[in-house]
Motif scaffolding. Sequence first.
Motif, PDB file in Angstrom:
ATOM      1  N   HIS A   1     -28.267   1.644 -34.657  1.00 37.52           N
ATOM      2  CA  HIS A   1     -29.019   0.483 -34.175  1.00 37.52           C
ATOM      3  C   HIS A   1     -28.859   0.366 -32.673  1.00 37.52           C
ATOM      4  O   HIS A   1     -27.916   0.898 -32.083  1.00 37.52           O
ATOM      5  CB  HIS A   1     -28.579  -0.803 -34.877  1.00 37.52           C
ATOM      6  CG  HIS A   1     -27.125  -1.117 -34.714  1.00 37.52           C
ATOM      7  ND1 HIS A   1     -26.645  -1.930 -33.730  1.00 37.52           N
ATOM      8  CD2 HIS A   1     -26.043  -0.700 -35.420  1.00 37.52           C
ATOM      9  CE1 HIS A   1     -25.335  -2.023 -33.827  1.00 37.52           C
ATOM     10  NE2 HIS A   1     -24.940  -1.281 -34.846  1.00 37.52           N
TER      11      HIS A   1
ATOM     12  N   THR B   1     -30.988  -8.830 -28.547  1.00 41.46           N
ATOM     13  CA  THR B   1     -31.896  -8.232 -29.530  1.00 41.46           C
ATOM     14  C   THR B   1     -31.184  -7.086 -30.231  1.00 41.46           C
ATOM     15  O   THR B   1     -30.520  -6.283 -29.583  1.00 41.46           O
ATOM     16  CB  THR B   1     -33.163  -7.691 -28.834  1.00 41.46           C
ATOM     17  OG1 THR B   1     -33.757  -8.750 -28.079  1.00 41.46           O
ATOM     18  CG2 THR B   1     -34.167  -7.168 -29.841  1.00 41.46           C
TER      19      THR B   1
ATOM     20  N   ASN C   1     -32.081  -3.936 -32.980  1.00 39.71           N
ATOM     21  CA  ASN C   1     -33.126  -3.179 -33.660  1.00 39.71           C
ATOM     22  C   ASN C   1     -32.500  -1.988 -34.373  1.00 39.71           C
ATOM     23  O   ASN C   1     -31.804  -1.196 -33.747  1.00 39.71           O
ATOM     24  CB  ASN C   1     -34.177  -2.658 -32.671  1.00 39.71           C
ATOM     25  CG  ASN C   1     -35.006  -3.772 -32.084  1.00 39.71           C
ATOM     26  OD1 ASN C   1     -35.490  -4.621 -32.799  1.00 39.71           O
ATOM     27  ND2 ASN C   1     -35.152  -3.766 -30.778  1.00 39.71           N
TER      28      ASN C   1
ATOM     29  N   ALA D   1     -34.222  -2.219 -41.021  1.00 39.47           N
ATOM     30  CA  ALA D   1     -34.992  -2.732 -39.887  1.00 39.47           C
ATOM     31  C   ALA D   1     -35.672  -4.049 -40.245  1.00 39.47           C
ATOM     32  O   ALA D   1     -35.628  -5.015 -39.476  1.00 39.47           O
ATOM     33  CB  ALA D   1     -36.026  -1.703 -39.437  1.00 39.47           C
TER      34      ALA D   1
ATOM     35  N   ASP E   1     -33.242  -6.618 -38.150  1.00 34.35           N
ATOM     36  CA  ASP E   1     -33.718  -6.736 -36.770  1.00 34.35           C
ATOM     37  C   ASP E   1     -33.808  -8.216 -36.415  1.00 34.35           C
ATOM     38  O   ASP E   1     -34.317  -9.026 -37.199  1.00 34.35           O
ATOM     39  CB  ASP E   1     -35.100  -6.100 -36.610  1.00 34.35           C
ATOM     40  CG  ASP E   1     -35.035  -4.586 -36.549  1.00 34.35           C
ATOM     41  OD1 ASP E   1     -33.943  -4.026 -36.737  1.00 34.35           O
ATOM     42  OD2 ASP E   1     -36.093  -3.972 -36.324  1.00 34.35           O
TER      43      ASP E   1
END
Length: 192
Positions: free
Chosen positions: A136, A163, A165, A178, A182
Amino acid sequence: MVAALVLLAPLAAHAQEDTPGATFITGALRWNPKLQLQDFGYDSNIFSTPNAPQWDLMARLVPSTDAAVDLTHIKLSGLASANLQYFERFANQRSMSGSTSIRGEFPLQRFVPALTASYDNVRDVQAFEIDTRQRHEDTGISAGASLYLGTRLLASVVARQDTTNYNGGQVSHGVDLASALDHRSQGGTATV
């Protein structure tokens, strides 16, 4: 950026004596390389499974460098590190991760605005629920300011956005990571 500063600074580097926290000084650049062996040994259950645990010999090596440059109207500092994880039997569990962050401060007498940015590209076990090593990316940016209200009083405010992801196609227990993990978060702090 650190490499560019090293190349542009004078070539004479010597052991640091008068600046705490810096090992070398190259022109205006203070830098401190490190090499750590964080883990080494026998892992009796590398996949964290309750039945039929798998063992392996493993090691984790972490090279890193922190650096700082103090110029007239800006102070830059940064950190770059890698995380090299080795497994002897399970080669598919080997990984290389990296982290970097940079901070700029702009001192204006008693008022000091600052910006910070960070980026991590990591393959690790996140929690007990996700028992496999997944890749990630984490990014963060923050902006803030400090105001010296006297010789012993400082007020600061910071706003931050982070953030996370996950790479597409990574699945754990039938769940696409994801779509499940996320996220983006914002926050702020104020301190006196």
